[in-house]
Structure formats: structure tokens, C-alpha cells
Design an enzyme around this catalytic site. Sequence first.
Site, PDB file in Angstrom:
ATOM      1  N   SER A 108       0.831  -1.256   0.004  1.00 59.29           N
ATOM      2  CA  SER A 108      -0.013  -0.179   0.037  1.00 59.29           C
ATOM      3  C   SER A 108       0.793   1.306  -0.133  1.00 59.29           C
ATOM      4  O   SER A 108       0.345   2.232  -0.447  1.00 59.29           O
ATOM      5  CB  SER A 108      -0.798   0.044   1.201  1.00 59.29           C
ATOM      6  OG  SER A 108      -1.976  -0.913   1.304  1.00 59.29           O
TER       7      SER A 108
ATOM      8  N   HIS B 232      -2.962  -4.139  -6.530  1.00 54.72           N
ATOM      9  CA  HIS B 232      -3.234  -3.511  -5.119  1.00 54.72           C
ATOM     10  C   HIS B 232      -4.840  -3.765  -4.754  1.00 54.72           C
ATOM     11  O   HIS B 232      -5.529  -2.950  -5.459  1.00 54.72           O
ATOM     12  CB  HIS B 232      -3.012  -2.010  -4.934  1.00 54.72           C
ATOM     13  CG  HIS B 232      -3.398  -1.426  -3.455  1.00 54.72           C
ATOM     14  ND1 HIS B 232      -4.077  -0.330  -3.450  1.00 54.72           N
ATOM     15  CD2 HIS B 232      -2.825  -1.798  -2.476  1.00 54.72           C
ATOM     16  CE1 HIS B 232      -4.290  -0.291  -2.088  1.00 54.72           C
ATOM     17  NE2 HIS B 232      -3.279  -1.086  -1.662  1.00 54.72           N
TER      18      HIS B 232
ATOM     19  N   GLU C 267      -6.205  -2.020  -8.317  1.00 54.66           N
ATOM     20  CA  GLU C 267      -5.439  -0.972  -8.938  1.00 54.66           C
ATOM     21  C   GLU C 267      -4.323  -1.896  -9.481  1.00 54.66           C
ATOM     22  O   GLU C 267      -3.822  -2.652  -8.732  1.00 54.66           O
ATOM     23  CB  GLU C 267      -5.040   0.039  -7.913  1.00 54.66           C
ATOM     24  CG  GLU C 267      -6.104   0.869  -7.330  1.00 54.66           C
ATOM     25  CD  GLU C 267      -5.786   1.974  -6.212  1.00 54.66           C
ATOM     26  OE1 GLU C 267      -6.062   3.023  -6.259  1.00 54.66           O
ATOM     27  OE2 GLU C 267      -4.767   1.418  -5.364  1.00 54.66           O
TER      28      GLU C 267
ATOM     29  N   ASN D 230      -5.749   5.588  -2.243  1.00 54.25           N
ATOM     30  CA  ASN D 230      -5.360   5.972  -0.836  1.00 54.25           C
ATOM     31  C   ASN D 230      -4.746   7.364  -0.787  1.00 54.25           C
ATOM     32  O   ASN D 230      -4.717   8.193   0.049  1.00 54.25           O
ATOM     33  CB  ASN D 230      -4.141   4.992  -0.398  1.00 54.25           C
ATOM     34  CG  ASN D 230      -4.891   3.731   0.196  1.00 54.25           C
ATOM     35  OD1 ASN D 230      -5.927   3.715   0.954  1.00 54.25           O
ATOM     36  ND2 ASN D 230      -4.042   2.820   0.210  1.00 54.25           N
TER      37      ASN D 230
HETATM   38  P1  NAI Z   1      -0.767  -9.431   7.805  1.00 53.59           P
HETATM   39  O1  NAI Z   1       0.143  -9.179   8.947  1.00 53.59           O
HETATM   40  O2  NAI Z   1      -2.100  -9.846   7.928  1.00 53.59           O
HETATM   41  O3  NAI Z   1      -0.018 -10.488   7.074  1.00 53.59           O
HETATM   42  C1  NAI Z   1       1.128 -10.678   6.554  1.00 53.59           C
HETATM   43  C2  NAI Z   1       1.772 -12.064   6.711  1.00 53.59           C
HETATM   44  O4  NAI Z   1       2.903 -12.319   5.859  1.00 53.59           O
HETATM   45  C3  NAI Z   1       1.693 -12.797   7.885  1.00 53.59           C
HETATM   46  O5  NAI Z   1       0.856 -13.920   7.906  1.00 53.59           O
HETATM   47  C4  NAI Z   1       3.251 -13.020   8.052  1.00 53.59           C
HETATM   48  O6  NAI Z   1       3.522 -14.365   8.752  1.00 53.59           O
HETATM   49  C5  NAI Z   1       3.697 -13.052   6.560  1.00 53.59           C
HETATM   50  N1  NAI Z   1       5.120 -13.108   6.083  1.00 53.59           N
HETATM   51  C6  NAI Z   1       5.765 -12.230   6.789  1.00 53.59           C
HETATM   52  N2  NAI Z   1       7.062 -11.979   6.286  1.00 53.59           N
HETATM   53  C7  NAI Z   1       7.163 -13.384   5.313  1.00 53.59           C
HETATM   54  C8  NAI Z   1       8.133 -13.855   4.561  1.00 53.59           C
HETATM   55  N3  NAI Z   1       9.310 -13.410   4.627  1.00 53.59           N
HETATM   56  N4  NAI Z   1       7.727 -14.988   3.784  1.00 53.59           N
HETATM   57  C9  NAI Z   1       6.474 -15.495   3.956  1.00 53.59           C
HETATM   58  N5  NAI Z   1       5.571 -15.016   4.681  1.00 53.59           N
HETATM   59  C10 NAI Z   1       5.734 -13.966   5.441  1.00 53.59           C
HETATM   60  O7  NAI Z   1      -0.617  -7.999   6.603  1.00 53.59           O
HETATM   61  P2  NAI Z   1      -1.759  -7.657   5.404  1.00 53.59           P
HETATM   62  O8  NAI Z   1      -2.763  -6.762   6.021  1.00 53.59           O
HETATM   63  O9  NAI Z   1      -2.222  -8.922   5.041  1.00 53.59           O
HETATM   64  O10 NAI Z   1      -0.535  -6.912   4.612  1.00 53.59           O
HETATM   65  C11 NAI Z   1       0.246  -7.403   3.530  1.00 53.59           C
HETATM   66  C12 NAI Z   1       0.536  -6.614   2.453  1.00 53.59           C
HETATM   67  O11 NAI Z   1      -0.629  -6.113   1.992  1.00 53.59           O
HETATM   68  C13 NAI Z   1       1.108  -5.482   3.052  1.00 53.59           C
HETATM   69  O12 NAI Z   1       2.111  -5.104   2.103  1.00 53.59           O
HETATM   70  C14 NAI Z   1       0.369  -4.382   3.089  1.00 53.59           C
HETATM   71  O13 NAI Z   1       0.810  -2.883   3.045  1.00 53.59           O
HETATM   72  C15 NAI Z   1      -0.808  -4.696   2.090  1.00 53.59           C
HETATM   73  N6  NAI Z   1      -2.039  -4.302   2.021  1.00 53.59           N
HETATM   74  C16 NAI Z   1      -2.776  -4.224   3.111  1.00 53.59           C
HETATM   75  C17 NAI Z   1      -4.201  -3.646   3.099  1.00 53.59           C
HETATM   76  C18 NAI Z   1      -5.045  -3.698   4.426  1.00 53.59           C
HETATM   77  O14 NAI Z   1      -6.053  -3.296   4.322  1.00 53.59           O
HETATM   78  N7  NAI Z   1      -4.287  -4.389   5.465  1.00 53.59           N
HETATM   79  C19 NAI Z   1      -4.812  -3.371   1.893  1.00 53.59           C
HETATM   80  C20 NAI Z   1      -3.992  -3.498   0.799  1.00 53.59           C
HETATM   81  C21 NAI Z   1      -2.563  -3.631   0.785  1.00 53.59           C
END
Ligand code: NAI
Length: 310
Positions: free
Chosen positions: A137, A158, A170, A208
Site C-alpha cells: 500500500s 493493489h 488497482e 489512498n
Molecule cells: P498481515 O500481517 O495480516 O499478513 C502478513 C503475512 O505475511 C503474515 O501472515 C506473516 O507471517 C507473513 N510473512 C511475513 N514475512 C514473510 C516472509 N518473508 N515470507 C512469507 N510470509 C511472510 O498483513 P496484511 O494486512 O495482509 O498486509 C500484507 C500486505 O498487503 C502489506 O504489504 C500491506 O501494505 C498490503 N495491503 C494491506 C491492506 C490492508 O487493508 N491491510 C490493503 C492493501 C494492501
Amino acid sequence: TVRSFATTSSRQNAIKTVTVIGGGLMGSGIAQVAATTGHQVVMVDQTDDILGKSKASIQKSLQRVVKKKFAEDPKGGEQFVSDILGRITTQTDSNAAVANSDLVIEAIVENIDVKKKLFSSLDKAAPQHTIFTSNTSSLPIGDIAVSTQRQDRFGGLHFFNPVPMMKLLEVVRIPATSDETFNKLSDFGKAMKKTTVDCKDTPGFIVNRLLVPYTIEAMRMVERGDASFKDVDTAMKLGAGYPMGPFELSDYVGLDTMKFILDGMEGSRLHPEGYATYPFNFPLNSDTPSSYEGKRGYVRYTCSAIIDRP
Ligand code: NAI
């Protein structure tokens, strides 16, 4: 005809197998929708324990769909869930997970160094044709892509939370993204039944970029004492037709995520100084009396976390 040949060949080239790296909030939603729309999915996370939880959350989400769509047909509903889950396998080794992949969607922790390290390693493990994308994001896609030798096959996808509900995707291109790659990503988005919009690698992309400054200005209104949390939310719902007010929305997105996005906007080379609503001129005081009770009850704490900058 030439035309039908083109159609056949683009179908043959279409993305069929997808590796989703990160099985958190976003990754599990992306995996669910990709599998629902017929793609073969490998979902990767750090441990089998996390992956077990991701799969359970997908199953739960699918069961909500079944309740609505298969109310009269429980057997059909069961089949629906097991077909979709059957298209999702899990892996803890990301290099092994990309061996047979047309597309990688990265949705891991929002940290540039961790993302670059991952892609640099995947670049060596993945086949030539595999397209790499990030769901970030707040980080410039171009800054992540430099960790690979395949910048022409690199872009941004995205998604929005919750992925199964939100219609928009996106599709982001960096200057190096080839037309072929970009078109494949757009086609993939449509195959996932999303409405796609095209965007350059600009801070906050479209949604955003507009939504976050608006939300921050709402916080400043409250901190100046112009209006209450509740009244700002009510005003934007009833006066602008937004489904949630800015505070409800911030609480839903998570203020930690909002801070990341702001930091990305502020820190970006592309970003002009003096962005109208940031940095704060009127820092939110953590003692600001708040009548707003967020669903997760952390708006006050997170507002002060946002301004807690060096
Ligand atoms: P989250 O914290 O729920 O999930 C991230 C996951 O990645 C965790 O399960 C973690 O164990 C895993 N992880 C971390 N490092 C890793 C690695 N090296 N190899 C494999 N797995 C790994 O985070 P979330 O909210 O799902 O966000 C993920 C991405 O999506 C971020 O880049 C965020 O900016 C983006 N994003 C988030 C949104 C939101 O509303 N939360 C919306 C759009 C994009």
C-alpha cells in the site's frame, strides 16, 4: 482469422497458476478469490501453523458464501467449498512455491528490506516467464522491483480489504513494466472478477492518495475542536454518501496501516513537499477527549501513534 488466433494465443498465455506469498489478512483473501475464479493457488507463509489458520479463515469465509448461495442445495455447497479449497495448496518454502508459477502476488509484512530480500531470492528460483507483483500500500513498486532482473515482468496488484467483497483492483505499472506484462495483469484482474483501474507507481496509487489525506484532515478537525468524531462521521455518511465516516474507516483499515501509507507518501521522492495535510500542523493530543468508540476501540491510541514521529 488473425483475430481468433490472437484470442486463442492470449488465452493460452493467460495466468493459470498463482503463488500468493503471505497468508495474512490480504494474502488469504487474494488466495480465496483466485481459487474461486478457477486459478491454481500456492499460498506461502512462514509456518504451517499460520498457513493452517489462513486456510481455516478461507473456509469460514467460503461457508458464508454457501449460506447465501446454496441455501437450498447443501450438497452443492459442500462441493463448492471443497473444489475451491482443493485448488489451494500451502508451502513454507517460497522458492519451491514459485517453481511452477505464472504469477507471484506478494502480500507479506510492509517492510522494504524484507520484500526486496524475498524477491531477489524468488528471481533466481522462478521460471523466466513468471510475473512478479506486490500488494504493497505504501512502498514504491519500483523500489522493490530493483531487487530483480525482471523489471519488465514486475508490477503492482493493489487489492482492497476485505478482498472477496471489494470490487476494485488497482493495477500498477512501473516505467519498466512491459505492455505484455501489464495487459496480462489487467486480464488476470478481470478473470478474478474485479474491476481494474490502471495507475502509475505514484504514492498511494489512486484510492489512498485521495482517501488518506481526507481522513487526516478529519482528525485535524477534531483536534482543533471544530467538530466531534461522531459528527464528522455522521456528516460524511449523510452529506457525502460515504458508507463509513473517516473515523470508522480509519478504525477498520487500522491506523498502523494508515501511518505506513502516510510515511510512504511523505518519504517518496515523487512526492512534492508540503502535502496539504501532512505533516500535522496541529498534532493530535492523545488526551483529546473522544466520544468515538471504534470497533476495536483504538482510535485514540492510533491517532497519537501516527504523529509519534521523530
Ligand atoms: P498481515 O500481517 O495480516 O499478513 C502478513 C503475512 O505475511 C503474515 O501472515 C506473516 O507471517 C507473513 N510473512 C511475513 N514475512 C514473510 C516472509 N518473508 N515470507 C512469507 N510470509 C511472510 O498483513 P496484511 O494486512 O495482509 O498486509 C500484507 C500486505 O498487503 C502489506 O504489504 C500491506 O501494505 C498490503 N495491503 C494491506 C491492506 C490492508 O487493508 N491491510 C490493503 C492493501 C494492501
